[in-house]
Write an enzyme that holds these catalytic residues in place. Sequence first.
Site, PDB file in Angstrom:
ATOM      1  N   GLN A   1      19.892  58.193   7.354  1.00  6.98           N
ATOM      2  CA  GLN A   1      18.558  58.585   7.852  1.00  6.98           C
ATOM      3  C   GLN A   1      18.466  58.295   9.355  1.00  6.98           C
ATOM      4  O   GLN A   1      19.386  57.742   9.963  1.00  6.98           O
ATOM      5  CB  GLN A   1      17.479  57.802   7.113  1.00  6.98           C
ATOM      6  CG  GLN A   1      17.545  56.305   7.372  1.00  6.98           C
ATOM      7  CD  GLN A   1      16.515  55.525   6.570  1.00  6.98           C
ATOM      8  OE1 GLN A   1      16.375  55.712   5.368  1.00  6.98           O
ATOM      9  NE2 GLN A   1      15.774  54.652   7.243  1.00  6.98           N
TER      10      GLN A   1
ATOM     11  N   ASP B   1      26.851  54.250   4.711  1.00  6.43           N
ATOM     12  CA  ASP B   1      25.552  53.573   4.640  1.00  6.43           C
ATOM     13  C   ASP B   1      25.550  52.658   3.428  1.00  6.43           C
ATOM     14  O   ASP B   1      26.330  52.855   2.496  1.00  6.43           O
ATOM     15  CB  ASP B   1      24.410  54.602   4.521  1.00  6.43           C
ATOM     16  CG  ASP B   1      23.083  54.086   5.053  1.00  6.43           C
ATOM     17  OD1 ASP B   1      22.646  54.539   6.137  1.00  6.43           O
ATOM     18  OD2 ASP B   1      22.462  53.215   4.392  1.00  6.43           O
TER      19      ASP B   1
ATOM     20  N   ASP C   1      28.331  48.022   2.972  1.00  2.58           N
ATOM     21  CA  ASP C   1      27.421  47.112   3.668  1.00  2.58           C
ATOM     22  C   ASP C   1      28.159  46.656   4.924  1.00  2.58           C
ATOM     23  O   ASP C   1      29.210  46.001   4.823  1.00  2.58           O
ATOM     24  CB  ASP C   1      27.119  45.931   2.736  1.00  2.58           C
ATOM     25  CG  ASP C   1      26.250  44.868   3.382  1.00  2.58           C
ATOM     26  OD1 ASP C   1      26.053  44.922   4.610  1.00  2.58           O
ATOM     27  OD2 ASP C   1      25.787  43.983   2.645  1.00  2.58           O
ATOM     28  N   VAL C   2      27.632  46.985   6.098  1.00  2.00           N
ATOM     29  CA  VAL C   2      28.383  46.689   7.328  1.00  2.00           C
ATOM     30  C   VAL C   2      28.543  45.181   7.572  1.00  2.00           C
ATOM     31  O   VAL C   2      29.377  44.775   8.387  1.00  2.00           O
ATOM     32  CB  VAL C   2      27.766  47.355   8.590  1.00  2.00           C
ATOM     33  CG1 VAL C   2      27.818  48.870   8.500  1.00  2.00           C
ATOM     34  CG2 VAL C   2      26.358  46.842   8.876  1.00  2.00           C
TER      35      VAL C   2
ATOM     36  N   ASN D   1      26.181  52.185  14.193  1.00  2.00           N
ATOM     37  CA  ASN D   1      24.755  52.467  14.368  1.00  2.00           C
ATOM     38  C   ASN D   1      23.853  51.658  13.432  1.00  2.00           C
ATOM     39  O   ASN D   1      22.706  51.395  13.762  1.00  2.00           O
ATOM     40  CB  ASN D   1      24.545  53.976  14.134  1.00  2.00           C
ATOM     41  CG  ASN D   1      23.087  54.341  14.006  1.00  2.00           C
ATOM     42  OD1 ASN D   1      22.366  54.402  15.008  1.00  2.00           O
ATOM     43  ND2 ASN D   1      22.623  54.565  12.781  1.00  2.00           N
TER      44      ASN D   1
ATOM     45  N   SER E   1      19.773  48.714  22.368  1.00  2.00           N
ATOM     46  CA  SER E   1      18.349  49.095  22.402  1.00  2.00           C
ATOM     47  C   SER E   1      17.791  48.742  23.780  1.00  2.00           C
ATOM     48  O   SER E   1      18.397  47.958  24.514  1.00  2.00           O
ATOM     49  CB  SER E   1      17.598  48.278  21.331  1.00  2.00           C
ATOM     50  OG  SER E   1      16.199  48.360  21.477  1.00  2.00           O
TER      51      SER E   1
ATOM     52  N   TYR F   1      15.396  40.052  16.821  1.00  2.00           N
ATOM     53  CA  TYR F   1      15.968  41.406  16.896  1.00  2.00           C
ATOM     54  C   TYR F   1      16.520  41.653  18.307  1.00  2.00           C
ATOM     55  O   TYR F   1      17.648  42.142  18.474  1.00  2.00           O
ATOM     56  CB  TYR F   1      14.892  42.446  16.544  1.00  2.00           C
ATOM     57  CG  TYR F   1      15.333  43.877  16.728  1.00  2.00           C
ATOM     58  CD1 TYR F   1      16.114  44.516  15.766  1.00  2.00           C
ATOM     59  CD2 TYR F   1      14.990  44.601  17.872  1.00  2.00           C
ATOM     60  CE1 TYR F   1      16.532  45.838  15.936  1.00  2.00           C
ATOM     61  CE2 TYR F   1      15.390  45.913  18.047  1.00  2.00           C
ATOM     62  CZ  TYR F   1      16.161  46.522  17.077  1.00  2.00           C
ATOM     63  OH  TYR F   1      16.576  47.825  17.257  1.00  2.00           O
TER      64      TYR F   1
ATOM     65  N   GLY G   1      14.949  53.905  23.151  1.00  2.00           N
ATOM     66  CA  GLY G   1      13.632  53.305  23.391  1.00  2.00           C
ATOM     67  C   GLY G   1      12.814  53.254  22.121  1.00  2.00           C
ATOM     68  O   GLY G   1      13.115  52.474  21.213  1.00  2.00           O
ATOM     69  N   ILE G   2      11.799  54.099  22.022  1.00  2.00           N
ATOM     70  CA  ILE G   2      10.914  54.107  20.854  1.00  2.00           C
ATOM     71  C   ILE G   2      11.173  55.415  20.103  1.00  2.00           C
ATOM     72  O   ILE G   2      10.687  56.483  20.488  1.00  2.00           O
ATOM     73  CB  ILE G   2       9.427  54.029  21.286  1.00  2.00           C
ATOM     74  CG1 ILE G   2       9.201  52.872  22.284  1.00  2.00           C
ATOM     75  CG2 ILE G   2       8.524  53.897  20.061  1.00  2.00           C
ATOM     76  CD1 ILE G   2       9.515  51.488  21.739  1.00  2.00           C
TER      77      ILE G   2
HETATM   78  N1  LIG Z   1      14.111  53.371  15.974  1.00  2.00           N
HETATM   79  C1  LIG Z   1      14.150  52.891  17.197  1.00  2.00           C
HETATM   80  O1  LIG Z   1      13.149  52.981  17.934  1.00  2.00           O
HETATM   81  C2  LIG Z   1      15.368  52.235  17.736  1.00  2.00           C
HETATM   82  C3  LIG Z   1      16.486  51.956  16.974  1.00  2.00           C
HETATM   83  N2  LIG Z   1      17.573  51.344  17.533  1.00  2.00           N
HETATM   84  C4  LIG Z   1      18.756  51.042  16.741  1.00  2.00           C
HETATM   85  O2  LIG Z   1      19.321  52.256  16.259  1.00  2.00           O
HETATM   86  C5  LIG Z   1      19.949  52.021  14.998  1.00  2.00           C
HETATM   87  C6  LIG Z   1      19.409  53.009  13.968  1.00  2.00           C
HETATM   88  O3  LIG Z   1      18.009  52.814  13.862  1.00  2.00           O
HETATM   89  P1  LIG Z   1      17.033  53.786  13.033  1.00  2.00           P
HETATM   90  O4  LIG Z   1      17.713  55.028  12.674  1.00  2.00           O
HETATM   91  O5  LIG Z   1      15.768  53.823  13.780  1.00  2.00           O
HETATM   92  O6  LIG Z   1      16.801  52.883  11.730  1.00  2.00           O
HETATM   93  P2  LIG Z   1      16.526  53.294  10.209  1.00  2.00           P
HETATM   94  O7  LIG Z   1      15.988  52.063   9.574  1.00  2.00           O
HETATM   95  O8  LIG Z   1      15.760  54.548  10.121  1.00  2.00           O
HETATM   96  O9  LIG Z   1      17.996  53.596   9.651  1.00  2.00           O
HETATM   97  C7  LIG Z   1      18.956  52.562   9.594  1.00  2.00           C
HETATM   98  C8  LIG Z   1      20.045  52.944   8.613  1.00  2.00           C
HETATM   99  O10 LIG Z   1      20.981  51.853   8.562  1.00  2.00           O
HETATM  100  C9  LIG Z   1      21.256  51.573   7.199  1.00  2.00           C
HETATM  101  N3  LIG Z   1      21.621  50.162   7.027  1.00  2.00           N
HETATM  102  C10 LIG Z   1      20.815  49.075   7.137  1.00  2.00           C
HETATM  103  N4  LIG Z   1      21.493  47.968   6.829  1.00  2.00           N
HETATM  104  C11 LIG Z   1      22.755  48.359   6.530  1.00  2.00           C
HETATM  105  C12 LIG Z   1      23.912  47.668   6.128  1.00  2.00           C
HETATM  106  N5  LIG Z   1      23.922  46.331   5.947  1.00  2.00           N
HETATM  107  N6  LIG Z   1      25.041  48.370   5.911  1.00  2.00           N
HETATM  108  C13 LIG Z   1      25.061  49.721   6.057  1.00  2.00           C
HETATM  109  N7  LIG Z   1      23.985  50.441   6.420  1.00  2.00           N
HETATM  110  C14 LIG Z   1      22.843  49.755   6.647  1.00  2.00           C
HETATM  111  C15 LIG Z   1      19.973  51.892   6.458  1.00  2.00           C
HETATM  112  O11 LIG Z   1      20.198  52.089   5.059  1.00  2.00           O
HETATM  113  C16 LIG Z   1      19.509  53.141   7.181  1.00  2.00           C
HETATM  114  O12 LIG Z   1      20.062  54.300   6.621  1.00  2.00           O
HETATM  115  C17 LIG Z   1      19.690  50.556  14.652  1.00  2.00           C
HETATM  116  O13 LIG Z   1      20.803  49.768  15.038  1.00  2.00           O
HETATM  117  C18 LIG Z   1      18.491  50.210  15.512  1.00  2.00           C
HETATM  118  O14 LIG Z   1      18.422  48.829  15.783  1.00  2.00           O
HETATM  119  C19 LIG Z   1      17.604  51.001  18.841  1.00  2.00           C
HETATM  120  C20 LIG Z   1      16.543  51.258  19.638  1.00  2.00           C
HETATM  121  C21 LIG Z   1      15.342  51.888  19.164  1.00  2.00           C
HETATM  122  C1  LIG Z   2      13.481  49.303  17.323  1.00  2.00           C
HETATM  123  C2  LIG Z   2      13.806  49.044  18.732  1.00  2.00           C
HETATM  124  O1  LIG Z   2      14.917  48.778  19.073  1.00  2.00           O
HETATM  125  C3  LIG Z   2      12.793  49.130  19.624  1.00  2.00           C
HETATM  126  C4  LIG Z   2      12.968  48.597  20.928  1.00  2.00           C
HETATM  127  O2  LIG Z   2      11.786  49.657  19.343  1.00  2.00           O
END
Ligand SMILES: NC(=O)C1=CN([C@@H]2O[C@H](COP(=O)(O)OP(=O)(O)OC[C@H]3O[C@@H](n4cnc5c(N)ncnc54)[C@H](O)[C@@H]3O)[C@@H](O)[C@H]2O)C=CC1
Ligand SMILES: CC(=O)C(C)=O
Length: 259
Positions: free
Chosen positions: A15, A36, A62-63, A89, A142, A155, A186-187
Amino acid sequence: MSVKDKAILVTGASQGIGRGVALRLAKDGANLALVDIKADKLEAVKAEVEALGVKATTFTADVSNRDQVFAAVDHAERELGGFDVIINNAGIAQVKPLDDVRPEDLERIYRINIDGVVWGIQAAASKFRARGHKGKIINASSIAGHDGFALLGVYSATKFAVRALTQAAAKEYASHQITVNAYCPGIVGTDMWVEIDERFSELTGTPKGETYKKYVDGIALGRAQTPDDVAALVAFLSSDDSDYITGQAILTDGGIVYR
Ligand SMILES: NC(=O)C1=CN([C@@H]2O[C@H](COP(=O)(O)OP(=O)(O)OC[C@H]3O[C@@H](n4cnc5c(N)ncnc54)[C@H](O)[C@@H]3O)[C@@H](O)[C@H]2O)C=CC1
Ligand SMILES: CC(=O)C(C)=O
């Protein structure tokens, strides 16, 4: 700029940003290993990727588990017939005042956001060296890896750690023509932000949706980021056009943090 025919593994591909990255790389011609912890949604993303005319394979892992990450990389190589890029990611958020943080909170997020990146770096680097060719390691940091955010302190610490690991790995592996970079969104309007917004509401009494809106209102370009915005940078970092870039943590945030 091309990733055509490269074999690329994306973690957290079910996702959000991971899915967006996988679809963009597939459009550009890469073959994908989708990894995932959530098995149920992976098959749907695989079907979307295959509809774009490239190969895809899924692997549930599980990473935070080193053996599972190494197994995922072996699976990707076997199924895709090569291994060129890993995108570390997967990650989780944690919204908590620092006063309330307990050992189990640190343990949980460190194991996924930091250990998971270490295992991904190790597994990919050893695979590239065994295959005797260059490779690319791309990690999710991030804006919170450049500035510490209130209520997102731990975080933020994990995302600073990703930058440190990215720099160290770039130095350790450069002689093998392995580059290591990070992307710093960012967001981004994913489920992660739905969760962050809800937790802010619980902790501060801010109405639901208002924390997200407040952060989006602070973006210079005037809109929330999409997974596609992030994927554009990740596609560049995955391509040969980024061959001379290593050890960098590149901001893609529409104008929030300036470094
Ligand atoms: N959404 C945002 O605003 C931002 C996100 N990020 C980073 O980007 C990356 C992706 O974030 P999103 O897509 O927003 O998050 P999300 O929560 O929508 O998706 C994260 C995915 O990682 C998987 N996941 C979680 N724990 C896991 C594990 N132990 N092993 C394998 N898979 C696992 C989840 O099942 C999910 O499919 C993350 O590292 C997040 O910290 C960075 C900056 C901003
Ligand atoms: C989820 C995340 O990394 C922020 C800054 O929103």
